[in-house]
Motif scaffolding. Structure first.
Motif, PDB file in Angstrom:
ATOM      1  N   VAL A 238       1.821   7.834  -6.594  1.00 30.71           N
ATOM      2  CA  VAL A 238       0.758   8.678  -7.139  1.00 30.71           C
ATOM      3  C   VAL A 238       1.101  10.152  -6.920  1.00 30.71           C
ATOM      4  N   PRO A 239       1.021  11.003  -7.941  1.00 26.15           N
ATOM      5  CA  PRO A 239       1.278  12.439  -7.754  1.00 26.15           C
ATOM      6  C   PRO A 239       0.294  13.062  -6.771  1.00 26.15           C
ATOM      7  N   GLN A 240       0.809  13.968  -5.940  1.00 31.98           N
ATOM      8  CA  GLN A 240      -0.013  14.650  -4.953  1.00 31.98           C
ATOM      9  C   GLN A 240      -0.599  15.921  -5.545  1.00 31.98           C
ATOM     10  N   ALA A 241      -1.851  16.201  -5.183  1.00 34.93           N
ATOM     11  CA  ALA A 241      -2.513  17.392  -5.722  1.00 34.93           C
ATOM     12  C   ALA A 241      -1.845  18.674  -5.242  1.00 34.93           C
ATOM     13  N   SER A 242      -1.290  18.657  -4.020  1.00 34.60           N
ATOM     14  CA  SER A 242      -0.710  19.886  -3.464  1.00 34.60           C
ATOM     15  C   SER A 242       0.666  20.205  -4.041  1.00 34.60           C
ATOM     16  N   THR A 243       1.436  19.186  -4.474  1.00 34.97           N
ATOM     17  CA  THR A 243       2.792  19.421  -4.984  1.00 34.97           C
ATOM     18  C   THR A 243       2.892  19.246  -6.491  1.00 34.97           C
ATOM     19  N   GLY A 244       2.043  18.412  -7.079  1.00 36.26           N
ATOM     20  CA  GLY A 244       2.123  18.141  -8.507  1.00 36.26           C
ATOM     21  C   GLY A 244       3.066  17.012  -8.863  1.00 36.26           C
ATOM     22  N   PHE A 245       3.755  16.444  -7.871  1.00 38.38           N
ATOM     23  CA  PHE A 245       4.690  15.343  -8.086  1.00 38.38           C
ATOM     24  C   PHE A 245       4.357  14.216  -7.117  1.00 38.38           C
ATOM     25  N   SER A 246       4.860  13.026  -7.431  1.00 38.64           N
ATOM     26  CA  SER A 246       4.710  11.905  -6.517  1.00 38.64           C
ATOM     27  C   SER A 246       5.754  12.010  -5.413  1.00 38.64           C
ATOM     28  N   PRO A 247       5.487  11.472  -4.216  1.00 38.48           N
ATOM     29  CA  PRO A 247       6.506  11.486  -3.156  1.00 38.48           C
ATOM     30  C   PRO A 247       7.803  10.806  -3.571  1.00 38.48           C
ATOM     31  N   PHE A 248       7.716   9.733  -4.344  1.00 38.62           N
ATOM     32  CA  PHE A 248       8.917   9.064  -4.846  1.00 38.62           C
ATOM     33  C   PHE A 248       9.779  10.025  -5.651  1.00 38.62           C
ATOM     34  N   GLU A 249       9.145  10.749  -6.577  1.00 35.85           N
ATOM     35  CA  GLU A 249       9.887  11.616  -7.484  1.00 35.85           C
ATOM     36  C   GLU A 249      10.550  12.769  -6.748  1.00 35.85           C
ATOM     37  N   LEU A 250       9.866  13.332  -5.748  1.00 35.86           N
ATOM     38  CA  LEU A 250      10.467  14.441  -4.995  1.00 35.86           C
ATOM     39  C   LEU A 250      11.604  13.967  -4.107  1.00 35.86           C
ATOM     40  N   LEU A 251      11.530  12.712  -3.613  1.00 37.49           N
ATOM     41  CA  LEU A 251      12.564  12.221  -2.714  1.00 37.49           C
ATOM     42  C   LEU A 251      13.814  11.784  -3.483  1.00 37.49           C
ATOM     43  N   TYR A 252      13.627  11.053  -4.608  1.00 32.01           N
ATOM     44  CA  TYR A 252      14.765  10.484  -5.329  1.00 32.01           C
ATOM     45  C   TYR A 252      15.149  11.255  -6.580  1.00 32.01           C
ATOM     46  N   GLY A 253      14.284  12.179  -7.024  1.00 28.49           N
ATOM     47  CA  GLY A 253      14.651  12.995  -8.174  1.00 28.49           C
ATOM     48  C   GLY A 253      14.339  12.382  -9.517  1.00 28.49           C
TER      49      GLY A 253
ATOM     50  N   ARG B  17       2.370   1.052 -17.953  1.00 28.60           N
ATOM     51  CA  ARG B  17       2.605   1.886 -19.129  1.00 28.60           C
ATOM     52  C   ARG B  17       3.503   1.179 -20.133  1.00 28.60           C
ATOM     53  N   ASN B  18       4.542   0.472 -19.644  1.00 28.82           N
ATOM     54  CA  ASN B  18       5.432  -0.256 -20.540  1.00 28.82           C
ATOM     55  C   ASN B  18       4.691  -1.371 -21.267  1.00 28.82           C
ATOM     56  N   ALA B  19       3.747  -2.003 -20.551  1.00 34.64           N
ATOM     57  CA  ALA B  19       2.990  -3.068 -21.197  1.00 34.64           C
ATOM     58  C   ALA B  19       2.112  -2.519 -22.317  1.00 34.64           C
ATOM     59  N   TRP B  20       1.609  -1.302 -22.142  1.00 37.58           N
ATOM     60  CA  TRP B  20       0.789  -0.691 -23.191  1.00 37.58           C
ATOM     61  C   TRP B  20       1.633  -0.214 -24.369  1.00 37.58           C
ATOM     62  N   GLU B  21       2.761   0.428 -24.068  1.00 35.56           N
ATOM     63  CA  GLU B  21       3.581   1.033 -25.116  1.00 35.56           C
ATOM     64  C   GLU B  21       4.519   0.035 -25.779  1.00 35.56           C
ATOM     65  N   GLY B  22       4.803  -1.072 -25.093  1.00 38.27           N
ATOM     66  CA  GLY B  22       5.769  -2.019 -25.639  1.00 38.27           C
ATOM     67  C   GLY B  22       7.175  -1.639 -25.234  1.00 38.27           C
TER      68      GLY B  22
ATOM     69  N   LEU C 283       0.825  -1.206   0.000  1.00 32.81           N
ATOM     70  CA  LEU C 283       0.000   0.000   0.000  1.00 32.81           C
ATOM     71  C   LEU C 283       0.861   1.259   0.000  1.00 32.81           C
ATOM     72  N   LEU C 284       1.970   1.230   0.736  1.00 31.83           N
ATOM     73  CA  LEU C 284       2.862   2.398   0.752  1.00 31.83           C
ATOM     74  C   LEU C 284       3.494   2.611  -0.615  1.00 31.83           C
ATOM     75  N   PHE C 285       3.865   1.528  -1.296  1.00 34.56           N
ATOM     76  CA  PHE C 285       4.433   1.634  -2.646  1.00 34.56           C
ATOM     77  C   PHE C 285       3.434   2.326  -3.576  1.00 34.56           C
TER      78      PHE C 285
ATOM     79  N   VAL D 272      10.219   6.488 -10.116  1.00 36.43           N
ATOM     80  CA  VAL D 272      10.553   5.151  -9.639  1.00 36.43           C
ATOM     81  C   VAL D 272       9.777   4.133 -10.465  1.00 36.43           C
ATOM     82  N   ARG D 273      10.430   3.047 -10.831  1.00 37.20           N
ATOM     83  CA  ARG D 273       9.785   2.011 -11.630  1.00 37.20           C
ATOM     84  C   ARG D 273       8.860   1.194 -10.738  1.00 37.20           C
ATOM     85  N   GLY D 274       7.595   1.533 -10.812  1.00 36.91           N
ATOM     86  CA  GLY D 274       6.615   0.866  -9.977  1.00 36.91           C
ATOM     87  C   GLY D 274       5.498   0.264 -10.794  1.00 36.91           C
ATOM     88  N   PRO D 275       4.351  -0.065 -10.145  1.00 38.96           N
ATOM     89  CA  PRO D 275       3.239  -0.684 -10.872  1.00 38.96           C
ATOM     90  C   PRO D 275       2.719   0.161 -12.026  1.00 38.96           C
TER      91      PRO D 275
END
Length: 394
Positions: free
Chosen positions: A132-147, A158-163, A125-127, A150-153
């Protein structure tokens, strides 16, 4: 930082959750705990600090585990400033309290029937929440922490759709670090601007119902405090005296007779005390009982048979005295046969209200009233399908 629980005991013996959220990135961390003793809280903090570094400030409530000497020593050793919320005012730490609600809602959808596997679902659940991007920041917590993303679900979907996409050319370490630093700086500036805009919108909605209140030293106020260890049993108590203003929204209030002689409370837990007039209870016929007031305060009391008419003029007393001495006013209600009326009912329509229990302390009075009205012929037993619950008015 906050503690959730006690919850259903898991198979591992955990009954509490230590919830920590970062105000800058909205990054959450949850540690399942068997107990909330200070040493277990300190151990969880060290695990977090080993991954993200030491914070400058930590905001908690005034729980005994957070106010312990052990945590104070840890804060002093690591150069951390401890900040406390005012008692019984969780809005001060609104970010963590809101995440607690979200976490509980997510857990309810995945736990088993007994709820004993809740700690096994926390990593999943934490993953999902961190991606998910936050409405208040516009970015996901992962992206703001690691820059970077992050390769997640969501990335896998998206990779499965795009190939499969062709891999990019490798870059050297120096270019990567410089690019990462520039990207972090841009993301930080964007997140702060988005957060400021979100807070401004939230303030507009909050100010529509907010009312400015202030109290002066020596003023009498009522205080919202629990009557026992349960926060659900809180009610207005007092009046107490305001000692001084300790902050923009906090006051120190003298509370004699309680466990502590004085408390520092948020302004939302205070309201002005208006004393009643001495003769208010004599002339008041109907009083709207507030939610927090005791009904017993308004039960009828035994009055003397001799009425006090001193507040009337001599002429008014002469008019009232014949009425009192006559048989117009009786202790028992009566009925008349001079006037009769009919109640027209709609055909094939039965009105049946759902009944509810009468409080135990009113059972004796209810039975006495029913027996009296039965003996006087005012009411009679009925087997009709029409029914309404009894409403007792003190």
């Amino acid at each position: 930082m906050d503690v959730v629980g006690p919850v259903e005991k898991s198979k591992s013996g955990n009954r509490f959750m230590l919830v920590i959220t970062d105000y800058a990135t909205r990054y959450p961390e949850v540690f399942p705990l068997k107990t909330v003793k200070a040493k277990h809280v300190a151990s969880s903090l060290i695990q977090l600090f080993s991954r993200v570094g030491f914070p400058q400030e930590i905001l908690t409530d005034q729980g005994t585990n957070f106010m312990s000497t052990l945590l104070k020593q840890v804060y002093k050793l690591l150069g951390i400033r401890s900040m406390r919320t005012t008692p019984y005012h969780p809005q001060t730490d609104g970010l963590t309290e809101r995440f607690n609600q979200t976490l509980k809602q997510m857990l309810r959808k995945f736990v088993n029937d007994t709820g004993s596997d809740w700690d096994q679902w926390l990593p999943y659940l934490l993953f999902a929440y961190r991606e998910v991007p936050q409405a208040s920041t516009g970015f996901s917590p992962f992206e703001l922490l690691y820059g970077h993303d992050v390769r997640g679900p969501l990335t896998l979907l998206r990779n499965a759709w795009e190939g499969d996409q062709s891999k990019e050319d490798p870059v050297n370490i120096i270019s990567f670090v410089l690019h990462m630093r520039d990207k972090l700086q841009q993301m930080s500036e964007l997140a702060q601007s988005h957060m400021a805009a979100a807070q401004k919108r939230q303030k507009v909605w909050f100010d529509k119902k907010a009312r400015h209140r202030s109290f002066a030293p020596g003023q009498k106020v009522l205080v919202m405090l629990p009557t026992s260890d349960s926060k659900l049993l809180a009610k207005w108590q007092g009046p107490f005296e305001v000692l001084r203003k300790t902050g923009p929204t906090t006051y120190q209030v003298s509370t004699p007779g309680l466990q502590r002689g004085s408390r520092v409370l948020h302004v939302n837990l205070l309201k002005e005390w208006v004393p009643r007039k001495e003769n208010e209870t004599e002339v008041l016929l109907i009083h709207r009982v507030e939610e927090e007031e005791e009904v017993n305060d308004y039960l009828p009391s035994v009055t003397s048979s001799v009425l006090d008419l001193s507040h009337l003029t001599s002429e008014q007393q002469s008019q009232v005295t014949p009425l009192i001495t006559s048989d117009i006013f009786q202790e028992c209600p009566g009925h008349t046969t001079l006037v009769e009326h009919s109640i027209v009912l709609k055909p094939d329509a039965v009105v049946k209200r759902m009944s509810y229990r009468i409080p135990e302390r009113f059972r004796v009075e209810l039975k006495e009233e029913m027996d009296l009205m039965l003996s006087l012929g005012i009411i009679q037993p009925s087997t009709s399908e029409w029914c309404n619950p009894v409403v007792l008015v003190p």
